[in-house]
Write a protein that holds these residues in place. Structure first.
Motif, PDB file in Angstrom:
ATOM      1  N   ALA A   1      39.312  41.884  45.070  1.00 33.68           N
ATOM      2  CA  ALA A   1      38.511  41.910  43.850  1.00 33.68           C
ATOM      3  C   ALA A   1      39.259  41.217  42.715  1.00 33.68           C
ATOM      4  O   ALA A   1      38.671  40.440  41.955  1.00 33.68           O
ATOM      5  CB  ALA A   1      38.180  43.352  43.468  1.00 33.68           C
ATOM      6  N   ALA A   2      40.563  41.480  42.616  1.00 35.09           N
ATOM      7  CA  ALA A   2      41.351  40.856  41.559  1.00 35.09           C
ATOM      8  C   ALA A   2      41.342  39.335  41.698  1.00 35.09           C
ATOM      9  O   ALA A   2      41.223  38.611  40.706  1.00 35.09           O
ATOM     10  CB  ALA A   2      42.780  41.381  41.591  1.00 35.09           C
TER      11      ALA A   2
ATOM     12  N   LEU B   1      37.950  38.014  40.622  1.00 32.83           N
ATOM     13  CA  LEU B   1      37.820  38.123  39.174  1.00 32.83           C
ATOM     14  C   LEU B   1      38.617  37.030  38.478  1.00 32.83           C
ATOM     15  O   LEU B   1      38.164  36.438  37.491  1.00 32.83           O
ATOM     16  CB  LEU B   1      38.312  39.490  38.706  1.00 32.83           C
ATOM     17  CG  LEU B   1      37.364  40.663  38.939  1.00 32.83           C
ATOM     18  CD1 LEU B   1      38.106  41.987  38.822  1.00 32.83           C
ATOM     19  CD2 LEU B   1      36.225  40.610  37.938  1.00 32.83           C
TER      20      LEU B   1
ATOM     21  N   PRO C   1      30.226  42.687  31.775  1.00 29.92           N
ATOM     22  CA  PRO C   1      31.294  43.352  32.533  1.00 29.92           C
ATOM     23  C   PRO C   1      30.823  44.600  33.277  1.00 29.92           C
ATOM     24  O   PRO C   1      31.423  44.970  34.271  1.00 29.92           O
ATOM     25  CB  PRO C   1      32.322  43.706  31.460  1.00 29.92           C
ATOM     26  CG  PRO C   1      31.589  43.626  30.165  1.00 29.92           C
ATOM     27  CD  PRO C   1      30.519  42.617  30.343  1.00 29.92           C
TER      28      PRO C   1
ATOM     29  N   GLY D   1      30.372  44.115  37.018  1.00 28.56           N
ATOM     30  CA  GLY D   1      31.581  44.184  37.827  1.00 28.56           C
ATOM     31  C   GLY D   1      32.039  45.617  38.037  1.00 28.56           C
ATOM     32  O   GLY D   1      32.450  45.995  39.133  1.00 28.56           O
ATOM     33  N   VAL D   2      31.917  46.402  36.972  1.00 31.00           N
ATOM     34  CA  VAL D   2      32.323  47.808  37.073  1.00 31.00           C
ATOM     35  C   VAL D   2      31.451  48.530  38.100  1.00 31.00           C
ATOM     36  O   VAL D   2      31.953  49.215  39.002  1.00 31.00           O
ATOM     37  CB  VAL D   2      32.226  48.493  35.697  1.00 31.00           C
ATOM     38  CG1 VAL D   2      32.440  49.987  35.835  1.00 31.00           C
ATOM     39  CG2 VAL D   2      33.251  47.908  34.739  1.00 31.00           C
TER      40      VAL D   2
ATOM     41  N   ALA E   1      37.824  50.863  38.056  1.00 31.53           N
ATOM     42  CA  ALA E   1      37.272  49.510  38.136  1.00 31.53           C
ATOM     43  C   ALA E   1      37.494  48.759  36.826  1.00 31.53           C
ATOM     44  O   ALA E   1      37.906  47.597  36.811  1.00 31.53           O
ATOM     45  CB  ALA E   1      35.781  49.588  38.468  1.00 31.53           C
ATOM     46  N   MET E   2      37.236  49.446  35.721  1.00 31.99           N
ATOM     47  CA  MET E   2      37.406  48.817  34.410  1.00 31.99           C
ATOM     48  C   MET E   2      38.861  48.417  34.168  1.00 31.99           C
ATOM     49  O   MET E   2      39.146  47.341  33.625  1.00 31.99           O
ATOM     50  CB  MET E   2      36.931  49.796  33.326  1.00 31.99           C
ATOM     51  CG  MET E   2      37.031  49.276  31.908  1.00 31.99           C
ATOM     52  SD  MET E   2      35.452  48.658  31.268  1.00 31.99           S
ATOM     53  CE  MET E   2      35.472  46.957  31.849  1.00 31.99           C
TER      54      MET E   2
ATOM     55  N   ILE F   1      39.552  45.251  36.087  1.00 33.80           N
ATOM     56  CA  ILE F   1      38.877  44.104  35.467  1.00 33.80           C
ATOM     57  C   ILE F   1      39.583  43.691  34.180  1.00 33.80           C
ATOM     58  O   ILE F   1      39.847  42.513  33.942  1.00 33.80           O
ATOM     59  CB  ILE F   1      37.389  44.443  35.202  1.00 33.80           C
ATOM     60  CG1 ILE F   1      36.638  44.560  36.538  1.00 33.80           C
ATOM     61  CG2 ILE F   1      36.752  43.400  34.307  1.00 33.80           C
ATOM     62  CD1 ILE F   1      35.221  45.082  36.409  1.00 33.80           C
ATOM     63  N   ASP F   2      39.910  44.672  33.350  1.00 31.88           N
ATOM     64  CA  ASP F   2      40.551  44.366  32.072  1.00 31.88           C
ATOM     65  C   ASP F   2      41.937  43.772  32.264  1.00 31.88           C
ATOM     66  O   ASP F   2      42.335  42.847  31.538  1.00 31.88           O
ATOM     67  CB  ASP F   2      40.632  45.626  31.208  1.00 31.88           C
ATOM     68  CG  ASP F   2      39.271  46.001  30.629  1.00 31.88           C
ATOM     69  OD1 ASP F   2      38.336  45.194  30.782  1.00 31.88           O
ATOM     70  OD2 ASP F   2      39.155  47.084  30.037  1.00 31.88           O
TER      71      ASP F   2
ATOM     72  N   THR G   1      42.968  42.058  34.789  1.00 33.70           N
ATOM     73  CA  THR G   1      42.816  40.693  35.297  1.00 33.70           C
ATOM     74  C   THR G   1      42.350  39.756  34.189  1.00 33.70           C
ATOM     75  O   THR G   1      42.841  38.632  34.062  1.00 33.70           O
ATOM     76  CB  THR G   1      41.793  40.678  36.456  1.00 33.70           C
ATOM     77  OG1 THR G   1      42.158  41.659  37.421  1.00 33.70           O
ATOM     78  CG2 THR G   1      41.757  39.306  37.104  1.00 33.70           C
ATOM     79  N   PHE G   2      41.427  40.242  33.387  1.00 35.88           N
ATOM     80  CA  PHE G   2      40.936  39.447  32.259  1.00 35.88           C
ATOM     81  C   PHE G   2      42.076  39.078  31.302  1.00 35.88           C
ATOM     82  O   PHE G   2      42.263  37.914  30.950  1.00 35.88           O
ATOM     83  CB  PHE G   2      39.859  40.229  31.514  1.00 35.88           C
ATOM     84  CG  PHE G   2      39.366  39.574  30.259  1.00 35.88           C
ATOM     85  CD1 PHE G   2      38.547  38.459  30.333  1.00 35.88           C
ATOM     86  CD2 PHE G   2      39.729  40.065  29.013  1.00 35.88           C
ATOM     87  CE1 PHE G   2      38.100  37.839  29.173  1.00 35.88           C
ATOM     88  CE2 PHE G   2      39.284  39.460  27.851  1.00 35.88           C
ATOM     89  CZ  PHE G   2      38.471  38.345  27.935  1.00 35.88           C
TER      90      PHE G   2
END
Lengths: 207, 207
Positions: free
Chosen positions: B97-98, B101, B136, B139-140, B166-167, B170-171, B173-174
């Motif tokens: 997933a990372a 993303l 976003p 994705g979550v 999940a958040m 995502i955060d 990685t962002f």
DNA sequence: GTCTATAGGTTGATAGAC
DNA sequence: GTCTATCAACCTATAGAC
């Protein structure tokens, strides 16, 4: 024409210091940047808001690039978010750190984003962050140092990686600010700040 | 004039469709945006790169705002990062997933940043994200759904908050992509991607 | 230090031929 | 659909008076 009344200190409209042109221009420029974006940051617009002529802008800051550099220098204030909280409850400290980080990011985000609008500006801002040492590693070191101390004291799980935990908090806060700044109003569909803090807090729980 | 040889599909130099002026302009515009930033995105620059006149830009896209809107629409491709990984090891899925993303953010970051540099563009991009539902929360939901299923199967700790985990991924990685994009080269002083994934993985460990 | 005036260049956008 | 030619508006930057 008769001499001006002495009671009227200055012919200026809004009580600005007599020779504070440079400061006024810088402040006006940062306001324009935050409210409208770098695309509207013209010498005329800035000068009008500062209450000076646009030639003054070039007198104080050689050229547009000079103004931008001065703005970056002024706008990139350092983050000092963990000064005297060395001995609180880990969860409370996490909460406090998140609040400080949020205020910090709200402040510098306009500048960071402005730099992305021009490939030539990117390395300049990156160099300032490097030179003034306000990069994210500072925040990590600061928060991780506290967590390490708490680990020694047995209040934080020894398996936790302090650097990683600190980074997760910083990144989550950063992303949160960016989303708000971007007007992405899906906050109601995303986990709350509290839920994220709780989850990060779980990483600290002693086994 | 004799009919063109059937073996030669197109007289164009670089495999471009016969009347693909519009496409060529869009591609050129996105290239300029990525390589130089929105400040250099002028009708002339784009037209020159697309090999057309700048009047063509205004023919295909009413005005500059029209071109920008079309660019956003084309550039904001949706993220589909968890299609057939429903039954792998949670840590491996996190890793995958990372990676997805990261590729996604690298793609859309130039557009996102361009929009942030101008206050008038911000709501336009926000509206696109809303309308095309690529925010976003998607994705979550996606990643959290997988985590919830793993919780049911007993492979993930029931105390974990799937949405929050999940958040966090995502955060993190962002933020990582943003730092790289901004040329903030403090990566060597920050925890590695692996360290962060390990720490997030700890949240999933069954007690 | 601050102003007015202006030069010189770039940009967004249109008109009209093909 | 694509071009050439062109405009009006705007921008950076400078010159020179006060």
């Amino acid at each position: 024409m008769p001499p001006m009344s002495a009671s009227e200190e200055s012919p200026r409209r809004r009580g600005r210091p007599p020779s504070g042109g440079r400061e006024a221009i810088l402040e006006a420029a940062l306001t324009v940047l935050r409210d409208h974006g770098i695309a509207h940051l013209t010498s005329r617009e800035v000068a009008a808001r500062a209450g000076v002529s646009d030639a003054s802008v070039y007198y104080h800051f050689r050229d547009r690039a000079g103004l931008l550099e001065a703005m970056f220098e002024r706008g990139m204030k350092p983050l000092l978010f963990l000064q005297d909280a060395e001995d609180g409850d880990p969860r409370a400290v996490l909460r406090q750190a998140a609040a400080s980080l949020e205020a910090f990011f709200d402040d510098v985000l306009p500048i960071l984003h402005a730099a992305q609008s021009d490939a030539e500006l990117r390395p300049i801002v990156a160099e300032y962050i490097e030179r003034k040492d306000v990069g994210p590693h500072r925040g990590v070191e600061n928060l991780a140092g506290y967590l390490r101390a708490q680990q020694q004291a047995g209040r934080v799980n020894r398996r936790a990686n302090p650097d990683a935990v600190a980074m997760l908090l910083i990144d989550a806060t950063f992303a949160r600010c960016v989303r708000r700044h971007m007007l992405i109003r899906s906050e109601e569909r995303l986990p709350s700040r509290e839920a994220l803090l709780d989850e990060i807090g779980r990483l600290l729980e002693p086994t």
